[in-house]
Structure formats: structure tokens, C-alpha cells
Design an enzyme around this catalytic site. Structure first.
Site, PDB file in Angstrom:
ATOM      1  N   LYS A  59     -15.073 -56.974  80.617  1.00 20.15           N
ATOM      2  CA  LYS A  59     -14.049 -56.661  81.622  1.00 20.15           C
ATOM      3  C   LYS A  59     -13.263 -55.393  81.323  1.00 20.15           C
ATOM      4  O   LYS A  59     -12.804 -54.707  82.229  1.00 20.15           O
ATOM      5  CB  LYS A  59     -13.108 -57.850  81.777  1.00 20.15           C
ATOM      6  CG  LYS A  59     -13.789 -59.026  82.465  1.00 20.15           C
ATOM      7  CD  LYS A  59     -12.805 -59.888  83.189  1.00 20.15           C
ATOM      8  CE  LYS A  59     -13.502 -60.880  84.087  1.00 20.15           C
ATOM      9  NZ  LYS A  59     -14.214 -61.944  83.317  1.00 20.15           N
ATOM     10  N   GLU A 105      -5.156 -60.029  89.411  1.00 17.87           N
ATOM     11  CA  GLU A 105      -5.297 -61.478  89.515  1.00 17.87           C
ATOM     12  C   GLU A 105      -6.136 -61.931  88.332  1.00 17.87           C
ATOM     13  O   GLU A 105      -6.911 -61.160  87.783  1.00 17.87           O
ATOM     14  CB  GLU A 105      -6.011 -61.844  90.823  1.00 17.87           C
ATOM     15  CG  GLU A 105      -7.552 -61.807  90.763  1.00 17.87           C
ATOM     16  CD  GLU A 105      -8.147 -60.423  90.498  1.00 17.87           C
ATOM     17  OE1 GLU A 105      -7.475 -59.421  90.782  1.00 17.87           O
ATOM     18  OE2 GLU A 105      -9.291 -60.358  89.991  1.00 17.87           O
ATOM     19  N   SER A 148     -22.145 -61.421  78.129  1.00 21.28           N
ATOM     20  CA  SER A 148     -20.938 -60.819  78.722  1.00 21.28           C
ATOM     21  C   SER A 148     -19.676 -60.997  77.894  1.00 21.28           C
ATOM     22  O   SER A 148     -18.772 -60.175  77.968  1.00 21.28           O
ATOM     23  CB  SER A 148     -20.718 -61.382  80.123  1.00 21.28           C
ATOM     24  OG  SER A 148     -20.654 -62.795  80.095  1.00 21.28           O
TER      25      SER A 148
HETATM   26  C1  PLP Z   1     -15.023 -62.900  83.888  1.00 28.88           C
HETATM   27  C2  PLP Z   1     -16.226 -63.143  83.127  1.00 28.88           C
HETATM   28  C3  PLP Z   1     -17.477 -63.304  83.768  1.00 28.88           C
HETATM   29  C4  PLP Z   1     -17.637 -63.341  85.256  1.00 28.88           C
HETATM   30  O1  PLP Z   1     -17.260 -62.174  85.920  1.00 28.88           O
HETATM   31  P1  PLP Z   1     -18.363 -61.187  86.546  1.00 28.88           P
HETATM   32  O2  PLP Z   1     -17.538 -60.273  87.380  1.00 28.88           O
HETATM   33  O3  PLP Z   1     -19.299 -62.012  87.336  1.00 28.88           O
HETATM   34  O4  PLP Z   1     -19.019 -60.501  85.415  1.00 28.88           O
HETATM   35  C5  PLP Z   1     -18.596 -63.478  82.972  1.00 28.88           C
HETATM   36  N1  PLP Z   1     -18.517 -63.498  81.631  1.00 28.88           N
HETATM   37  C6  PLP Z   1     -17.337 -63.357  80.987  1.00 28.88           C
HETATM   38  C7  PLP Z   1     -17.321 -63.408  79.491  1.00 28.88           C
HETATM   39  C8  PLP Z   1     -16.154 -63.180  81.699  1.00 28.88           C
HETATM   40  O5  PLP Z   1     -14.997 -63.054  81.048  1.00 28.88           O
END
Ligand code: PLP
Length: 392
Positions: free
Chosen positions: A88, A110, A376
Site C-alpha cells: 500500500k 478511508e 502483498s
Molecule cells: C489492503 C490489502 C490487500 C487488498 O487490497 P488490494 O487493493 O486489492 O491490493 C491485499 N493484501 C494486503 C496485505 C493488504 O493490506
């Protein structure tokens, strides 16, 4: 067509459905965002912060034991190693630089689980800019450590008390705030959702993920592209970043993993691309979980980051057109995949990322197939949930 058109559409999805009060802000952003992002001074500052502050490039790690188990070649793109623990921050760094250039002195955001809130509070502290984060009252209670982090970083956390008191309600509050303060405020949206140009702007900031992947694959396997990329999709920003430079390369299969909660047909799910129909949410046309009367159905997922009733317009289009394949993964399957990666590779993934890993079980992978799973985020924030389910 996998790129956005001049009106902000991917196929029939996207656009900018905003109240008149916000038209000027959106229009200002739309006019300037591509030029600014391309500007050398912007790129210089963006790249320097990604390198020295975020810690990029993130490694592309060959997961040997995981590869043995699934009889293919699996690489993990380690977004979990970024500052603040997920992808993020790539976006919030980009957007704070845009906000500075449009002369905004107040940031709103948000957040659901608090990950985007923390990433936004972080860049606001970095730049000395006032930060207000809207968060559902229920989420404030569920995600106390991230609320504490945001406050420690100097942000004000404001509770959203309407509806189900979760992410969608926090987004409504943030939009309301922006309508009241269009002059001095920039709204840092946390995923590839919202009115044009947000989905495209956020995708561009996250595209550093696939740009690095190309170089790293060339170095490791002698070609720039994998055979398949797997990423989880909440709104879709980490997936957009991981897919970006391969969107037009048909030899790369794109797998978008959605949260099926307790099961796609259980009534407690967030499998938007399967359950959703065309609708408008938070400023864009996309696939949306809704009743016959167009009321939004409350989503459910064990991972707060995937707990959203919509999906970014890019992904709605990729799935609708057949370019990407959507795979639903239940809470239980995600937990199992989280435990598996921990034991096989010594990496505790975020529950969101665990959904992507669980898809390995559902795909008929070929022996030499080169697969990149976009990891992610890291699992520290989910430890309590993992521990609650240990040994099940
Ligand atoms: C917020 C988040 C997501 C989901 O958000 P996307 O916009 O779909 O990437 C996925 N993995 C992690 C670790 C997150 O913090």
C-alpha cells in the site's frame, strides 16, 4: 483493450460518477496526473523514496520447497518486506507527491483493516501534512493496534457510525468530507477503485511491482515474463501492480483471487466477480454485490483487506473479458495456505496474500510453469486470527 480509455473506462467499467461539488477536484487531477507522474522531478523524488524509504526493489524469491510441493517453479514477489508491511505504501508515496503538487494541505483517507490508514499516516508524517483517517466504528474496535499506529504517527482517526460501520461506510464518510473541503484537501484512495483518474493513477504507482519483476525474471530465468501471475483482489491494487506490464502479453496467465468467505453461496462472501452485477459504487461503474433492488450486500471475509462489496473497474473488465481468471478462496483455505507457507518457507503471510497462495492448490500447474505469487503483505497484523485457528 486493457488500458484505460480517454473517458476513464476499461471496457464498460470505470468512469467518474461524482457529485458536482467534487467535479473540479477530479477534473484537476484528471488533467494533470499523467504529465506529473511522467515529469523527471516527480519521478526522481518518487523513485528515491521508493528506494531509501520504502526499501525497494523488493526481492523476487524462488520458493524451493513450495515449488517442490506444487511441482512447478514458484517465485514470491516480496511486497511484505516494504516499510509498513505491504504494497500500500507504493501508492500513498505517489499520491502524497501529487497532493503536494496540487497545493493541498490536508489529507483524508478511508481504511478497513487500517493498513491503508497506516500507510497514509506514514507519508503524511514524512511530509508534515495534516491527516484524517475515516474508519468504521466496528473496525476501530477490531483493529486496535493499527489505530494506535495511526495515532502515534500523528493522524486523527474518525469513526464512521453509519451502516455496518465498516470499510464501505468509512469510504462514504471520506467522500462526504471531501465534498465539504474541496479546496485544501486531497483524498488518498487506497486501491484501484473510485472515480477516474484514481484507478489508473493508483495502478501506475503500483506498477513498479511488475516493472521490477521483469528485470528480476530476466536475471533469474533469462526471460522477462513468467507463465502466470497470481494475486489477491480486494479492490485490486496489488494485483493491478503485479499484472500491469504483462496486461498485453497474452502468454502470461493472470489469476485474480477473491475472498469466498464461508463459501461463494453461503451468503457470507466477498467473491464479487462471481456474485456481482453491474452497478455504481464510490464513483465508478463496476461489478458489485447487490440485492435485486440495488442495495449493497454486506461482504464477508476473514481478511479485512478483501472485505469489500466491489472490485476495481480494471479487474471487472479483465475478468469479464476473459483476460484474467477469477478464483474464489474460502477463509478456511486461506488459513491453511498461511500455515503452509509459514512451515515450508519461514514466511508468515498476510491473510490477504494467503488467499493468493491457496490458489496454487486449485490450478493445474505444469511442471516447468513459472509462477509468480504476489505476496502483498506480512502476517504480523493477523497473528491473533492465525492463533485462534491453529490446529483446526
Ligand atoms: C489492503 C490489502 C490487500 C487488498 O487490497 P488490494 O487493493 O486489492 O491490493 C491485499 N493484501 C494486503 C496485505 C493488504 O493490506
Amino acid at each position: 483493450m486493457t488500458r484505460i480509455d480517454e473517458h476513464g473506462y476499461y471496457g464498460r467499467f470505470g468512469g467518474a460518477f461524482v457529485p458536482e461539488m467534487l467535479f473540479r477536484n477530479i477534473e484537476e487531477l484528471r488533467r494533470v496526473y499523467t504529465d506529473w507522474i511522467a515529469e523527471p522531478a516527480f519521478q526522481k523524488e518518487f523513485q528515491a523514496l521508493l528506494k531509501d524509504y520504502v526499501g525497494r526493489p523488493t526481492p523476487l524469491y524462488f520458493a524451493e520447497r513450495l515449488s517442490e510441493k506444487y511441482k512447478s517453479q514458484i517465485f514470491l514477489k516480496r511486497e511484505d518486506l516494504n516499510h509498513t508491511g505491504a504494497h500500500k505504501i507504493n501508492n500513498t508515496i505517489g499520491q502524497i507527491l501529487v497532493a503536494q503538487r496540487v497545493g493541498k494541505t490536508r489529507i483524508i483517507a478511508e481504511t478497513g483493516a487500517g493498513q491503508h490508514g497506516v500507510a497514509t499516516a506514514t507519508v503524511c508524517a514524512l511530509k508534515g501534512i495534516k491527516c484524517i483517517v475515516y474508519m468504521g466504528e466496528v473496525d476501530i474496535e477490531r483493529q486496535a493496534p493499527n489505530v494506535a499506529r495511526m495515532r502515534m504517527l500523528g493522524a486523527e482517526v474518525r469513526p464512521a457510525k453509519s451502516g455496518s460501520k465498516t470499510l464501505k461506510d468509512a469510504t462514504n464518510e471520506a467522500i462526504r468530507d471531501w465534498i465539504q473541503n474541496p479546496e485544501d484537501t486531497h483524498y488518498i484512495i487506497g486501491s484501484v477503485v473510485g472515480p477516474h483518474p484514481f484507478p489508473d493513477m493508483v495502478a501506475r504507482f503500483q506498477s513498479v511491482i511488475s516493472e521490477e519483476m521483469q528485470k528480476q525474471l530476466l536475471d533469474k530465468i533469462g526471460r522477462e515474463h513468467p507463465d502466470r501471475i497470481i494475486a489477491c483482489v480486494g479492490g485490486g491494487s496489488n494485483a493491478a501492480g503485479a499484472f500491469y506490464h504483462f496486461l498485453n502479453n497474452e502468454s502470461v496467465k493472470l489469476t485474480a483471487v477473491e475472498a469466498a468467505g464461508e463459501g461463494v453461496e453461503s451468503g457470507k462472501s466477498a467473491a464479487t466477480s462471481i456474485l456481482g452485477r453491474d452497478g455504481i459504487i464510490h464513483g465508478s461503474r463496476t461489478l458489485l454485490m447487490q440485492t435485486k433492488d440495488g442495495q449493497i450486500i454486506e461482504p464477508h471475509s476473514i481478511s479485512a483487506g478483501l472485505d469489500y462489496p466491489g472490485i476495481g473497474p480494471l479487474h471487472a473488465h479483465l475478468i469479464d473479458s476473459g483476460r484474467a481468471e477469477a478464483i474464489p478462496i474460502t477463509d478456511k483455505e486461506a488459513l491453511e495456505a498461511g500455515f503452509e507457507l509459514s512451515r515450508l518457507e519461514g514466511i508468515i503471510p498476510a491473510l490477504e496474500s494467503a488467499h493468493a497462495l491457496a490458489a496454487l492448490n486449485k490450478l493445474a500447474l505444469e511442471k516447468e510453469e513459472v509462477v509468480v505469487v504476489n505476496l502483498s503483505g506480512r502476517g504480523d497484523k493477523d497473528l491473533a486470527t492465525y492463533i485462534r485457528h491453529m490446529g483446526e
